[in-house]
Scaffold this motif. Structure first.
Motif, PDB file in Angstrom:
ATOM      1  N   ASP A 191      -0.794   7.826   1.453  1.00  0.00           N
ATOM      2  CA  ASP A 191      -2.198   7.966   1.089  1.00  0.00           C
ATOM      3  C   ASP A 191      -2.884   8.966   2.026  1.00  0.00           C
ATOM      4  OD1 ASP A 191      -4.476   7.486  -0.367  1.00  0.00           O
ATOM      5  OD2 ASP A 191      -5.112   5.834   0.917  1.00  0.00           O
ATOM      6  N   THR A 202      -3.665  13.901  -9.627  1.00  0.00           N
ATOM      7  CA  THR A 202      -3.353  13.109  -8.435  1.00  0.00           C
ATOM      8  C   THR A 202      -4.244  13.446  -7.257  1.00  0.00           C
ATOM      9  OG1 THR A 202      -1.627  14.666  -7.750  1.00  0.00           O
ATOM     10  CG2 THR A 202      -0.948  12.794  -9.116  1.00  0.00           C
ATOM     11  N   GLY A 227       0.823  -1.217   0.000  1.00  0.00           N
ATOM     12  CA  GLY A 227       0.000   0.000   0.000  1.00  0.00           C
ATOM     13  C   GLY A 227       0.854   1.264   0.000  1.00  0.00           C
ATOM     14  N   ASN A 228       0.178   2.369  -0.158  1.00  0.00           N
ATOM     15  CA  ASN A 228       0.843   3.667  -0.233  1.00  0.00           C
ATOM     16  C   ASN A 228       0.913   4.294   1.160  1.00  0.00           C
ATOM     17  OD1 ASN A 228       1.785   6.208  -0.792  1.00  0.00           O
ATOM     18  ND2 ASN A 228       0.099   6.773  -2.157  1.00  0.00           N
TER      19      ASN A 228
END
Length: 104
Positions: A17, A102, A13-14
């Motif tokens: 985020d 983004t 995962g990021n």
């Protein structure tokens, strides 16, 4: 060997985020200062590339018919300088597009 590592990285995962850049933490004076500094450096870069573009175009015009290598070198320099000028002038649009895409 590399594929399992890449899969682990992608699956993790990021970590950024939901994090957005925010200079408000440092206060309005800091934000104003770095924005003015960035604008000044950007302006100088546009002026420098404009002079380089003029120099490349004049060099291309001065290339003699018996020296095609000089003409080709001048032409390449003019094209690169033109691309740099266009890139500098569109820098704000490019960054805005990246931020919009983004979601920053």
């Amino acid at each position: 060997m590399i594929e399992p590592i890449m899969m682990d990285i992608l699956a993790s995962g990021n970590p950024f985020d939901g994090v957005s850049p925010d200079f408000g933490l440092w206060g309005g004076a800091f934000t104003e200062t770095w924005q003015r500094l960035l604008a000044g450096v950007w302006g100088v870069a546009v002026v420098v590339t404009a002079f380089l573009a003029i120099k490349a175009i004049v060099s291309m015009a001065n290339a003699k018919d018996d020296n095609p290598a000089m003409y080709q070198q001048s032409k390449t320099s003019a094209l690169r300088t033109g691309a740099a000028v266009i890139g500098l002038l569109l820098l704000g649009v490019i960054y805005t597009g990246i931020f919009v895409l983004t979601g920053v």
